[in-house]
Design a protein around this motif. Structure first.
Motif, PDB file in Angstrom:
ATOM      1  N   HIS A 152      -5.978   2.230 -29.343  1.00 45.75           N
ATOM      2  CA  HIS A 152      -4.743   2.997 -29.135  1.00 45.75           C
ATOM      3  C   HIS A 152      -4.238   3.453 -30.497  1.00 45.75           C
ATOM      4  O   HIS A 152      -4.016   2.623 -31.385  1.00 45.75           O
ATOM      5  N   PHE A 168       3.102  11.119 -31.688  1.00 46.84           N
ATOM      6  CA  PHE A 168       3.101   9.761 -32.242  1.00 46.84           C
ATOM      7  C   PHE A 168       1.991   9.484 -33.252  1.00 46.84           C
ATOM      8  O   PHE A 168       2.089   8.576 -34.052  1.00 46.84           O
ATOM      9  N   HIS A 197       1.953  12.751 -24.449  1.00 47.37           N
ATOM     10  CA  HIS A 197       3.203  11.979 -24.384  1.00 47.37           C
ATOM     11  C   HIS A 197       4.378  12.950 -24.456  1.00 47.37           C
ATOM     12  O   HIS A 197       4.305  13.974 -25.135  1.00 47.37           O
ATOM     13  N   TYR A 226       4.476  -1.358 -31.893  1.00 44.42           N
ATOM     14  CA  TYR A 226       5.138  -0.647 -30.796  1.00 44.42           C
ATOM     15  C   TYR A 226       4.780  -1.391 -29.513  1.00 44.42           C
ATOM     16  O   TYR A 226       3.624  -1.647 -29.240  1.00 44.42           O
ATOM     17  N   TRP A 227       5.698  -1.751 -28.732  1.00 40.31           N
ATOM     18  CA  TRP A 227       5.484  -2.553 -27.526  1.00 40.31           C
ATOM     19  C   TRP A 227       4.844  -3.915 -27.828  1.00 40.31           C
ATOM     20  O   TRP A 227       4.107  -4.433 -26.976  1.00 40.31           O
ATOM     21  N   GLU A 240      -2.173   8.750 -20.937  1.00 43.50           N
ATOM     22  CA  GLU A 240      -0.729   8.876 -21.095  1.00 43.50           C
ATOM     23  C   GLU A 240      -0.159   9.945 -20.141  1.00 43.50           C
ATOM     24  O   GLU A 240      -0.665  11.083 -20.105  1.00 43.50           O
ATOM     25  N   LEU A 280      -2.886   9.086 -26.083  1.00 47.22           N
ATOM     26  CA  LEU A 280      -1.502   9.188 -26.560  1.00 47.22           C
ATOM     27  C   LEU A 280      -0.955  10.618 -26.591  1.00 47.22           C
ATOM     28  O   LEU A 280       0.252  10.835 -26.480  1.00 47.22           O
ATOM     29  N   ASP A 292      -1.694   4.105 -32.141  1.00 47.58           N
ATOM     30  CA  ASP A 292      -0.294   3.946 -32.524  1.00 47.58           C
ATOM     31  C   ASP A 292      -0.152   2.637 -33.297  1.00 47.58           C
ATOM     32  O   ASP A 292      -1.086   1.830 -33.358  1.00 47.58           O
ATOM     33  N   ASP A 351      -0.991   6.270 -16.723  1.00 40.07           N
ATOM     34  CA  ASP A 351      -0.144   5.081 -16.947  1.00 40.07           C
ATOM     35  C   ASP A 351       1.198   5.171 -16.208  1.00 40.07           C
ATOM     36  O   ASP A 351       1.710   4.185 -15.695  1.00 40.07           O
ATOM     37  N   HIS A 352       1.737   6.400 -16.132  1.00 41.13           N
ATOM     38  CA  HIS A 352       3.036   6.598 -15.456  1.00 41.13           C
ATOM     39  C   HIS A 352       3.367   8.080 -15.486  1.00 41.13           C
ATOM     40  O   HIS A 352       2.675   8.862 -16.146  1.00 41.13           O
ATOM     41  N   ARG A 394       2.420  -5.093 -29.244  1.00 42.08           N
ATOM     42  CA  ARG A 394       1.013  -5.298 -28.877  1.00 42.08           C
ATOM     43  C   ARG A 394       0.325  -6.329 -29.771  1.00 42.08           C
ATOM     44  O   ARG A 394      -0.723  -6.845 -29.411  1.00 42.08           O
ATOM     45  N   GLY A 410       8.507  -1.512 -19.629  1.00 41.57           N
ATOM     46  CA  GLY A 410       7.521  -1.502 -20.717  1.00 41.57           C
ATOM     47  C   GLY A 410       6.551  -0.341 -20.692  1.00 41.57           C
ATOM     48  O   GLY A 410       5.552  -0.353 -21.426  1.00 41.57           O
ATOM     49  N   ASN A 411       6.809   0.687 -19.856  1.00 38.23           N
ATOM     50  CA  ASN A 411       5.984   1.910 -19.827  1.00 38.23           C
ATOM     51  C   ASN A 411       4.485   1.682 -20.002  1.00 38.23           C
ATOM     52  O   ASN A 411       3.862   0.999 -19.222  1.00 38.23           O
ATOM     53  N   THR A 412       3.925   2.319 -21.065  1.00 42.31           N
ATOM     54  CA  THR A 412       2.481   2.249 -21.326  1.00 42.31           C
ATOM     55  C   THR A 412       2.002   0.798 -21.355  1.00 42.31           C
ATOM     56  O   THR A 412       0.963   0.464 -20.780  1.00 42.31           O
TER      57      THR A 412
HETATM   58  C1  GP9 Z   1       3.411   3.875 -27.624  1.00 48.10           C
HETATM   59  C2  GP9 Z   1       2.714   4.727 -26.643  1.00 48.10           C
HETATM   60  C3  GP9 Z   1       3.626   5.522 -25.761  1.00 48.10           C
HETATM   61  O1  GP9 Z   1       2.525   3.097 -28.363  1.00 48.10           O
HETATM   62  O2  GP9 Z   1       1.855   3.934 -25.905  1.00 48.10           O
HETATM   63  O3  GP9 Z   1       4.311   4.702 -24.971  1.00 48.10           O
HETATM   64  P1  GP9 Z   1       5.283   5.079 -23.771  1.00 48.10           P
HETATM   65  O4  GP9 Z   1       6.491   5.745 -24.366  1.00 48.10           O
HETATM   66  O5  GP9 Z   1       4.583   5.955 -22.799  1.00 48.10           O
HETATM   67  O6  GP9 Z   1       5.574   3.745 -23.230  1.00 48.10           O
END
Ligand code: GP9
Ligand code: MN
Length: 617
Positions: A332, A367, A402, A338-339, A244, A399, A334, A462-463, A341, A284-286
């Motif tokens: 993961h 998180f 973050h 979320y996203w 992350e 995670l 979380d 990831d970013h 998945r 979509g970030n992560t």
């Molecule tokens: C959410 C976590 C963080 O499950 O992966 O995501 P991000 O905000 O970096 O997309």
């Protein structure tokens, strides 16, 4: 000759021909000012016909006060063109019908109209001055437009306009300005009305082979099994750790005399480190990074990719590894929703999915459970999986580091200067330092249980974590102190990529350009495994040249090639080119447009593949 002149003269002097000629000049001026369009042929074929068709309809259907109709049409058109020009000067992007609708409500442009105007703008109204005497002349002579000629012209322009509009629908709408430039302003509006109304993006039927894509990046295609590194990690277990917010600038960097990532720095001695790889995520970030890692296909961009996939099985890294005898798991800490998945993971085809349902809710930071809980859980799953599988693939998504990066006091391992206290960057460094250590602990576990020497490990970010509104002036000062230069787009977008594993690598750093899209092909190459579908990325060990597209975090049609970072014009800023070596601005070269076009072609091919797994038909 005389006969020819006799025949042609009435057509040339035909009222419709004359007003269409004036219109053509106006359309040329519009294209030159807005798009710097120099090809009259392109204007005549793409931009002009639809406007000409509309004007022909006025002539045909406004029977009584035809000249008034023509005058009003041209006045509206002049105002529209000027509005588009002013909007473009202000926002550096072409407005859509939607933006123009909103314009009257916003004060943002109103106050600056004076600043936006240029001396020659009045020329857009010049044709109106000509129309008046022309109308007077024809009225006096009682010459009317021949309905037959006008009808024929309307059919001609209408047909060309229809064909170019249909062709425009076959192009993906990557960047509105670019699209309008290539396909015509009205055509671009028609496509936008359609996509906004139906949520549909229609990509064209491009069909670029892997060879073609490699060529566009500036490489000669070489089959994977002929690459030097092909299969050097054959049959090894695979650990992919997506970290992350991990950015490249923290690697091998010290703050206050301490390494920010001591564990990763130590790992580098046993690794090949790619220090010039760019993030390519979209909205979509992560989850977009997970998508890139497991498909080597560009994310959707404006929407998180997880929101557009239709759940159909995607040819993916887990599936290809399964076919080659691997058991595949993703971790993961979380909630799976979320996203989306719960949709992503089945589409990618993991055998085992571990989220906050399975990973114990202990030592929560931000998180969810801290990374040490995650890694500990993952390590404990290994023997369970070895009961069922000879070879395993573990995908671990951390995670803890973050945003907002706030760590409990006892987990802040760095002693930072006072000026870093409670700053965003200070917190960022602390959280990265923590996660770095947890990665180190996990790799030590692999060593202890004798897996390290038989594994291929990939660690990457990831970013970016350091960007946007939370970065204050104080943070900028800290970054300047840390980096010895002002924080730039390169610092922001480069993510570290580390390939490791016992006895495989000898600590080299490779600096040729890469993107997250290249991770999967590079990994598969080391394993000596071939994928059963096209990947857009390539093996970073083999190919030296690259061309990366980036959207969402940069305006559509931005690209990164081996020497340049091109930021396409955005809503607020004009286009900027950076020399990647110095990060100083540079000017456009002949190669720039070529790279824009090539990067878009590559992304178009990628979108074409994505389309088959998405709900955007
Ligand atoms: C959410 C976590 C963080 O499950 O992966 O995501 P991000 O905000 O970096 O997309
Ligand atoms: Mn993330």
């Amino acid at each position: 000759m005389k006969l020819f002149i006799k025949k042609v003269k009435p057509i040339l002097l035909h009222p419709t021909t004359l007003i269409l000629t004036l219109l053509f000049l106006k359309v040329i001026a519009f294209r030159v000012v807005v798009f710097h369009n120099k090809s009259v042929f392109h204007i005549a074929l793409i931009e002009f016909p639809l406007w000409a068709f509309l004007l022909s309809l006025i002539v045909l259907f406004v029977k009584k006060r035809t000249w008034t109709g023509i005058f009003v049409f041209n006045t509206i058109l002049s105002v529209l063109f000027i509005a588009i020009i002013y909007y473009t000067r202000y926002f550096s992007t072409i407005p859509s019908y939607y933006d123009l609708q909103q314009l009257y409500q916003s004060n943002s442009v109103g106050g600056t109209v004076g600043l936006l105007s240029k001396p020659y703008d009045f020329l857009f109204f010049l044709d109106l001055l000509f129309i008046l005497p022309i109308a007077y002349y024809y009225n006096a002579k009682k010459i009317k437009s021949s309905a037959k000629v006008t009808r024929q012209l309307a059919i001609l322009f209408g047909s060309i306009g229809l064909i170019t509009t249909l062709l425009a629908f076959r192009q993906p709408l990557i960047d509105v300005s670019y699209f309008a430039k290539e396909n015509g302003y009205l055509q671009s509006q028609a496509v936008q009305v359609f996509t906004r109304s139906f949520g549909i993006a229609l990509a064209s039927d491009v069909n670029l082979s892997e060879q073609d894509v490699e060529k566009l990046k500036g490489n000669d295609y070489v089959p994977a099994n002929e690459h030097n590194s092909y299969g050097i990690a054959k049959d090894r277990h695979v650990f992919v750790i997506q970290v992350e917010s991990l950015q490249g600038f923290v690697i091998n960097r010290k703050v206050n005399g301490q390494e920010i990532t001591p564990y990763l720095n130590a790992l580098l001695k046993d690794s090949t480190y790619f220090d010039n790889v760019y993030q390519q995520i979209g909205a979509g970030n992560t989850s977009d990074a997970e998508w890139l890692m497991h498909t080597s296909i560009y994310p959707e961009g404006m929407d998180p990719t997880v929101n557009v996939i239709n759940g159909k099985p995607v040819p993916s890294l887990p599936r290809t590894l399964q076919r080659n005898g691997y058991g595949t798991a993703t971790y993961h800490a979380d909630d799976i929703t979320y996203w989306n998945r719960e949709k992503l993971y089945p589409a990618l085809g993991f055998d085992y999915v571990y989220t906050n349902k399975e990973i114990p809710a202990e030592q929560e930071i931000g998180f969810g459970p801290a990374d040490e809980v995650l890694f500990d859980f993952a390590a404990k799953q290994l023997p369970i999986q070895f009961k069922k599988h000879e070879k395993i693939y573990s995908n671990i998504i951390t995670l803890t580091s973050h945003t907002p990066f706030e760590m409990p006091e006892d987990l802040q391992y760095l002693v930072l200067p006072d000026s870093y206290d409670n700053t965003y960057v200070g917190n960022y460094l602390q959280s990265v330092r923590y996660t770095d250590e947890q990665i180190g602990v996990f790799i030590d576990t692999l060593k202890e249980v004798g897996l390290y020497d038989n594994s291929l490990i990939l660690v990457y970010g990831d970013h970016s974590g350091v960007h946007g509104a939370p970065v204050t002036k104080d943070d900028e000062a800290i970054l300047l102190d840390l980096l010895d230069h002002p924080y730039n787009l390169q610092d922001r977008f480069i993510v570290p990529v580390i390939f490791s594993g016992g006895g495989l690598f000898s600590g080299e750093t490779i600096s040729h350009l890469g993107g997250q899209i290249d991770l999967m092909p590079t990994l598969l190459n080391l394993l000596g495994i071939e994928h059963d579908a096209q990947m857009i990325g390539h093996d970073l060990f083999h190919y030296e040249n690259n061309l990366l597209g980036m959207r969402y975090h940069l305006p559509g049609s931005s690209f990164i090639n081996d020497d340049t970072l091109y930021v396409a014009p955005s809503a607020k800023l004009p286009a900027i080119l950076y020399n990647l070596e110095t990060m100083k601005e540079k000017s456009r070269t002949n190669k720039t447009q070529q790279s824009i076009d090539n990067a878009l072609k590559i992304m178009q091919q990628s979108d074409q593949i994505l389309k088959s797994y998405s709900n955007r038909k």
